[in-house]
Design a protein around this motif. Structure first.
Motif, PDB file in Angstrom:
ATOM      1  N   ALA A 278     -28.459  25.023  15.226  1.00 19.05           N
ATOM      2  CA  ALA A 278     -28.726  26.418  15.599  1.00 19.05           C
ATOM      3  C   ALA A 278     -27.665  27.346  15.005  1.00 19.05           C
ATOM      4  O   ALA A 278     -27.936  28.504  14.704  1.00 19.05           O
ATOM      5  CB  ALA A 278     -28.773  26.552  17.116  1.00 19.05           C
ATOM      6  N   LYS A 280     -25.736  26.427  12.122  1.00 22.46           N
ATOM      7  CA  LYS A 280     -25.824  26.285  10.658  1.00 22.46           C
ATOM      8  C   LYS A 280     -26.962  27.087  10.062  1.00 22.46           C
ATOM      9  O   LYS A 280     -26.816  27.710   9.015  1.00 22.46           O
ATOM     10  CB  LYS A 280     -26.104  24.816  10.308  1.00 22.46           C
ATOM     11  CG  LYS A 280     -24.912  23.969  10.070  1.00 22.46           C
ATOM     12  CD  LYS A 280     -25.235  22.676   9.314  1.00 22.46           C
ATOM     13  CE  LYS A 280     -26.414  21.867   9.798  1.00 22.46           C
ATOM     14  NZ  LYS A 280     -26.481  20.506   9.249  1.00 22.46           N
ATOM     15  N   ASP A 305     -32.147  30.018  18.764  1.00 23.42           N
ATOM     16  CA  ASP A 305     -31.276  30.727  17.820  1.00 23.42           C
ATOM     17  C   ASP A 305     -32.008  31.898  17.190  1.00 23.42           C
ATOM     18  O   ASP A 305     -33.230  31.993  17.269  1.00 23.42           O
ATOM     19  CB  ASP A 305     -30.759  29.767  16.745  1.00 23.42           C
ATOM     20  CG  ASP A 305     -31.864  29.234  15.856  1.00 23.42           C
ATOM     21  OD1 ASP A 305     -32.552  30.032  15.198  1.00 23.42           O
ATOM     22  OD2 ASP A 305     -32.041  27.987  15.815  1.00 23.42           O
ATOM     23  N   ILE A 310     -38.216  28.144  10.764  1.00 23.35           N
ATOM     24  CA  ILE A 310     -38.752  27.017  10.009  1.00 23.35           C
ATOM     25  C   ILE A 310     -40.212  27.308   9.693  1.00 23.35           C
ATOM     26  O   ILE A 310     -41.000  27.576  10.598  1.00 23.35           O
ATOM     27  CB  ILE A 310     -38.654  25.718  10.830  1.00 23.35           C
ATOM     28  CG1 ILE A 310     -37.188  25.442  11.182  1.00 23.35           C
ATOM     29  CG2 ILE A 310     -39.253  24.543  10.084  1.00 23.35           C
ATOM     30  CD1 ILE A 310     -37.010  24.502  12.344  1.00 23.35           C
ATOM     31  N   LEU A 318     -40.196  17.555  10.669  1.00 21.64           N
ATOM     32  CA  LEU A 318     -38.742  17.685  10.849  1.00 21.64           C
ATOM     33  C   LEU A 318     -38.061  16.506  11.504  1.00 21.64           C
ATOM     34  O   LEU A 318     -36.898  16.237  11.260  1.00 21.64           O
ATOM     35  CB  LEU A 318     -38.452  18.889  11.749  1.00 21.64           C
ATOM     36  CG  LEU A 318     -38.474  20.226  11.090  1.00 21.64           C
ATOM     37  CD1 LEU A 318     -37.946  21.247  12.051  1.00 21.64           C
ATOM     38  CD2 LEU A 318     -37.632  20.166   9.841  1.00 21.64           C
ATOM     39  N   ARG A 324     -35.360  17.344   5.027  1.00 24.91           N
ATOM     40  CA  ARG A 324     -34.642  18.607   5.029  1.00 24.91           C
ATOM     41  C   ARG A 324     -35.554  19.637   4.398  1.00 24.91           C
ATOM     42  O   ARG A 324     -36.233  19.349   3.420  1.00 24.91           O
ATOM     43  CB  ARG A 324     -33.340  18.503   4.208  1.00 24.91           C
ATOM     44  CG  ARG A 324     -32.441  17.342   4.622  1.00 24.91           C
ATOM     45  CD  ARG A 324     -30.997  17.604   4.230  1.00 24.91           C
ATOM     46  NE  ARG A 324     -30.493  18.733   4.964  1.00 24.91           N
ATOM     47  CZ  ARG A 324     -29.664  19.641   4.453  1.00 24.91           C
ATOM     48  NH1 ARG A 324     -29.259  19.543   3.206  1.00 24.91           N
ATOM     49  NH2 ARG A 324     -29.248  20.665   5.183  1.00 24.91           N
ATOM     50  N   THR A 330     -32.009  27.623   2.802  1.00 22.69           N
ATOM     51  CA  THR A 330     -31.300  26.422   3.247  1.00 22.69           C
ATOM     52  C   THR A 330     -30.512  25.753   2.141  1.00 22.69           C
ATOM     53  O   THR A 330     -29.801  24.798   2.375  1.00 22.69           O
ATOM     54  CB  THR A 330     -32.292  25.377   3.798  1.00 22.69           C
ATOM     55  OG1 THR A 330     -33.219  25.051   2.768  1.00 22.69           O
ATOM     56  CG2 THR A 330     -33.030  25.894   5.005  1.00 22.69           C
ATOM     57  N   GLY A 335     -26.203  18.980   5.001  1.00 23.15           N
ATOM     58  CA  GLY A 335     -26.733  18.216   6.119  1.00 23.15           C
ATOM     59  C   GLY A 335     -27.231  16.875   5.632  1.00 23.15           C
ATOM     60  O   GLY A 335     -27.375  16.656   4.430  1.00 23.15           O
ATOM     61  N   SER A 336     -27.484  15.992   6.574  1.00 19.12           N
ATOM     62  CA  SER A 336     -27.913  14.652   6.184  1.00 19.12           C
ATOM     63  C   SER A 336     -29.417  14.498   6.297  1.00 19.12           C
ATOM     64  O   SER A 336     -30.001  13.591   5.721  1.00 19.12           O
ATOM     65  CB  SER A 336     -27.251  13.622   7.092  1.00 19.12           C
ATOM     66  OG  SER A 336     -27.744  13.777   8.413  1.00 19.12           O
ATOM     67  N   GLY A 337     -30.065  15.392   7.043  1.00 17.95           N
ATOM     68  CA  GLY A 337     -31.493  15.222   7.273  1.00 17.95           C
ATOM     69  C   GLY A 337     -31.785  14.131   8.286  1.00 17.95           C
ATOM     70  O   GLY A 337     -32.926  13.722   8.466  1.00 17.95           O
TER      71      GLY A 337
HETATM   72  N1  ADP Z   1     -32.254  25.619  14.301  1.00 14.65           N
HETATM   73  C1  ADP Z   1     -32.834  25.459  13.095  1.00 14.65           C
HETATM   74  N2  ADP Z   1     -33.252  26.542  12.396  1.00 14.65           N
HETATM   75  C2  ADP Z   1     -33.828  26.395  11.176  1.00 14.65           C
HETATM   76  N3  ADP Z   1     -34.021  25.209  10.573  1.00 14.65           N
HETATM   77  C3  ADP Z   1     -33.621  24.095  11.219  1.00 14.65           C
HETATM   78  C4  ADP Z   1     -33.011  24.161  12.507  1.00 14.65           C
HETATM   79  N4  ADP Z   1     -32.734  22.890  12.899  1.00 14.65           N
HETATM   80  C5  ADP Z   1     -33.160  22.095  11.909  1.00 14.65           C
HETATM   81  N5  ADP Z   1     -33.692  22.803  10.896  1.00 14.65           N
HETATM   82  C6  ADP Z   1     -34.296  22.259   9.656  1.00 14.65           C
HETATM   83  O1  ADP Z   1     -34.611  20.902   9.902  1.00 14.65           O
HETATM   84  C7  ADP Z   1     -34.017  20.052   8.918  1.00 14.65           C
HETATM   85  C8  ADP Z   1     -33.653  18.727   9.542  1.00 14.65           C
HETATM   86  O2  ADP Z   1     -32.617  18.880  10.500  1.00 14.65           O
HETATM   87  P1  ADP Z   1     -31.630  17.676  10.760  1.00 14.65           P
HETATM   88  O3  ADP Z   1     -32.449  16.439  10.926  1.00 14.65           O
HETATM   89  O4  ADP Z   1     -30.720  18.047  11.862  1.00 14.65           O
HETATM   90  O5  ADP Z   1     -30.858  17.508   9.405  1.00 14.65           O
HETATM   91  P2  ADP Z   1     -29.713  18.352   8.680  1.00 14.65           P
HETATM   92  O6  ADP Z   1     -28.580  17.390   8.606  1.00 14.65           O
HETATM   93  O7  ADP Z   1     -30.316  18.642   7.349  1.00 14.65           O
HETATM   94  O8  ADP Z   1     -29.394  19.577   9.435  1.00 14.65           O
HETATM   95  C9  ADP Z   1     -32.837  20.835   8.412  1.00 14.65           C
HETATM   96  O9  ADP Z   1     -32.490  20.435   7.100  1.00 14.65           O
HETATM   97  C10 ADP Z   1     -33.335  22.263   8.490  1.00 14.65           C
HETATM   98  O10 ADP Z   1     -34.051  22.588   7.331  1.00 14.65           O
END
Ligand code: ADP
Lengths: 373, 127
Positions: A278, A280, A305, A310, A318, A324, A330, A335-337
């Motif tokens: 939220a 990032k 947030d 998305i 997701l 990702r 973005t 991030g690791s996804g």
């Molecule tokens: N609060 C959010 N607002 C917008 N996009 C989000 C949010 N949380 C997750 N995402 C999207 O979901 C993807 C997967 O999230 P996550 O599995 O936590 O991996 P990452 O390590 O890439 O953050 C992210 O790369 C991002 O694009």
């Protein structure tokens, strides 16, 4: 000798008979298989007929033209997907529709042969698809026997690790050869960027370890009454450097008794992942609200947030590993996804639910509901 | 001066390639998405393009390469990727067949010796 059933779906008789002829006496053998494989070809000239065939005599492989008189190839492919038929599909496409073919492979076609093709090209494609089919069936058999094949996962992992490794190596090469001149300051940004990538790799490895531990079912859990307000507070504290850097304000709203039996490590992973996302994926000046609530039968966490949101099409996937969202918003966020897939797996263990509401450029809300006995 | 278009969504890779190509004496346009590159190509023509495979989508590089070759058949294209064959992506440019329809001139694994990349680029520019 094993015989695989091949169904050719094409409205051009010439193509159909060409394929039949090319495969007539074609035999494939692999060192890892005891028997050779031959092909029995059947031809139909429309998608509708193909689907009739699936019901009476299901083929192993379908060679599918996309441009058909009635329903088109993609629709047939979707039918196969929706009914989860164990059929491998190879699209036959003209050069002009490469993009379509790529789309087809994205929704499950194994491969495509561009028209026009020679018998040799066709045979080599059939050989590949056969190998794939057998490996897939073998994998499925092994999975049924309880042997988990993590091959696909591991190869993606290796890609995700190799990418930052390449970036770091690239910087080191530049520095080693002084490619940006003799002035040391020229290299400051490069060193910082390289360190950033290493940090990302470390995060990936940690996430990966979390995930394997959870998946192995061997994670040691100690479920005991926890003060959720305090844990959320700690999590927000630990993320405050990130929040300051992103110029995002995080608020915690708690009400009433928030003592819930849970494993501390699990709840920390959940909160850290959702709150850090939220922050990032927010905008400068943005806000994060974290609300905890307990009712007689559930404990609910809401994290809202005012970030980038998305796109609707992406929301569903997701929670899968390594997903990702790639877009202009973005691109620069590391991030690791894996975060959300880990959250999902933990929630499954507790029979919890997670829901997402999101609007592009407005923000996202993740709401979790955990049953309490 | 020969002009090179570099497209890669990994900011670090993009930066490195840009620096290295400039050092080799080329002028460079560095862009970070298929979309931006397509826009740029509408009214510009490079002497060579280096394109990352996975950008907005898994196959952005192929689609971009195809579009570029349609418009400028003689501009050599190098596709870069960190994908290894194990991922199951069946695009492999080693065979001349797939080279034909993917329409790129070189398919190079990232992390390969820089000198190899540079040598191939020089070769392609001389043709
Ligand atoms: N609060 C959010 N607002 C917008 N996009 C989000 C949010 N949380 C997750 N995402 C999207 O979901 C993807 C997967 O999230 P996550 O599995 O936590 O991996 P990452 O390590 O890439 O953050 C992210 O790369 C991002 O694009």
């Amino acid at each position: 000798m094993v015989q695989l059933k091949v169904l050719v779906v094409d409205d051009e008789p010439g193509i159909r008979s060409g394929i039949s002829r090319a495969l007539e006496r074609f035999v494939v053998g692999y060192p890892f298989m005891d028997e050779d494989i031959a092909y029995a070809v059947t031809e139909v000239n429309s998608g509708e007929e193909a689907i009739e065939m699936f019901k009476v005599d299901k083929p192993d492989i379908v060679l599918l033209d996309n441009k058909l008189p009635g329903m088109d190839g993609i629709e047939v492919l979707q039918y196969i997907n929706n009914h989860q038929l164990d059929i491998e599909v190879m699209m036959i496409t003209s050069f002009a529709s490469l993009e379509l073919a790529v789309k087809a492979t994205n929704i499950g076609a194994y491969d495509f042969v561009p028209k026009p093709f020679t018998p040799r090209e066709l045979r080599s494609s059939i050989e590949n698809i056969t190998k794939h089919l057998f490996l897939k069936r073998m994998t499925r058999k092994m999975n049924r026997e309880g042997r988990q094949i993590r091959f696909q996962f591991l190869s993606i992992l290796s890609h995700e690790l190799k990418t930052p490794l390449n970036a770091v190596e690239g910087y080191l090469n530049i520095i080693k050869e002084r490619q940006a001149g003799e002035n040391l300051e020229n290299y400051d940004d490069m060193v910082n960027n390289a360190m950033q990538r290493i940090k990302g790799m470390r995060k990936l490895i940690m996430d990966f370890l979390d995930l394997t531990q959870i998946e192995s079912g061997k994670k040691a859990r100690e479920v005991r009454p926890l003060d959720m307000a305090q844990i959320a507070n700690n999590s927000i504290d630990s993320l405050s450097p990130l929040a300051i850097q992103m110029e995002v304000k995080v608020e915690l709203h708690c009400s009433g008794d928030l003592i819930v039996p849970f494993d501390q490590d699990d709840i920390e992973i959940i909160l850290n992942n959702l709150i850090s996302n939220a922050i990032k994926y927010n905008k400068p000046g943005g806000k994060v609200i974290c609300r905890l609530e307990k009712s007689p039968d559930s404990f609910d966490i809401l994290i809202r947030d005012t970030g980038i949101g998305i796109p609707e099409d992406d929301q569903e996937k997701l929670f899968q590993e390594f997903v990702r969202i790639k877009n202009a918003n973005t691109r620069h966020i590391a991030g690791s996804g894996l975060g959300l897939s880990i959250v999902k797996k933990i929630l499954d263990y507790y029979d919890g639910q997670i829901k997402l509401q999101s609007e592009e450029n407005i923000g996202s809300t993740f709401s979790i509901s955990l049953p309490v006995q | 001066m020969k002009h090179i278009l570099i497209v890669d969504d990994d900011a670090d890779c993009l930066f490195q390639l840009k620096l290295q190509m400039s050092n080799l004496g080329y002028s460079v346009t560095a862009l970070e998405s298929q979309f931006l590159a397509e826009e740029w190509l509408e009214d510009s023509e490079p002497d060579l393009a280096i394109i990352d495979l996975m950008m907005e989508t898994e196959d952005s590089g192929f689609i971009l390469s195809r579009g570029l070759k349609n418009k400028y058949p003689d501009v050599p294209v190098v596709i870069l990727t960190a994908v290894t064959p194990e991922t199951g992506l069946s695009f492999d440019l080693q065979t001349s067949d797939s080279q034909q329809w993917i329409n790129a001139d070189q398919y190079i694994e990232k992390g390969l010796h820089q000198e190899t990349l540079f040598a191939r680029i020089e070769q392609l520019l001389k043709l």
